[in-house]
Design an enzyme around this catalytic site. Structure first.
Site, PDB file in Angstrom:
ATOM      1  N   CYS A   4       0.899  -1.167   0.011  1.00  0.00           N
ATOM      2  CA  CYS A   4       0.048  -0.041  -0.163  1.00  0.00           C
ATOM      3  C   CYS A   4       1.083   1.192  -0.007  1.00  0.00           C
ATOM      4  CB  CYS A   4      -0.850  -0.122   1.150  1.00  0.00           C
ATOM      5  SG  CYS A   4      -1.849   1.548   1.411  1.00  0.00           S
ATOM      6  N   HIS A 100      -9.058   7.846   1.887  1.00  0.00           N
ATOM      7  CA  HIS A 100      -8.490   9.021   1.923  1.00  0.00           C
ATOM      8  C   HIS A 100      -9.521  10.156   1.477  1.00  0.00           C
ATOM      9  CE1 HIS A 100      -7.562   7.281  -2.075  1.00  0.00           C
ATOM     10  NE2 HIS A 100      -7.792   8.253  -2.555  1.00  0.00           N
TER      11      HIS A 100
END
Ligand code: AMP
Ligand code: ZN
Length: 107
Positions: A4, A100
């Site tokens: 990630c 996000h």
């Protein structure tokens, strides 16, 4: 999470300047800005998508803190209007699978 990119940023494996950080989240400039100001608010906890949020107090609080952090950053930067966007899932344009919040402003 090993592959990630945002976890790598959080672990300092990819050097990135934070414009804001607290115990729950960090914020940094998007590498490909789509507005004069384009900041990503990223929780320290790896959660792949909004669909994966748990119905518990911790995740509920976390999402609220992301929105409030965006508001505080915008205020500090004297932004008048701004957009707050979560892309959820590949078909909606999500390319990084660590949640996000996009803070975008031209004002
Ligand atoms: P999304 O399409 O919602 O998954 O948004 C992911 C965002 O992450 C895109 O706007 C990318 O430009 C941004 N991004 C990808 N890698 C980096 C990086 N290393 N530093 C800053 N932003 C990045
Ligand atoms: Zn991650």
């Amino acid at each position: 999470m090993e592959d990630c990119i945002f976890c790598k940023i959080l672990n300092k494996e990819i050097p990135t300047e934070f414009v804001y950080e607290n115990e729950d989240l960090v914020a940094f400039n998007d590498i490909h800005p789509r507005a004069n100001t384009h900041i990503l608010i990223v929780p320290r906890k790896h959660i792949e998508t909004i669909k994966d949020l748990k119905e518990d107090e911790r995740d509920e609080l976390l999402v609220g803190k992301m929105v409030l952090a965006a508001r505080d950053i915008a205020k500090k930067k004297n932004l008048d209007g701004y957009n707050l966007v979560f892309n959820v899932g590949r078909s909606a344009g999500q390319i990084v699978f660590h949640i996000h919040l996009h803070l975008m402003s031209n004002g």
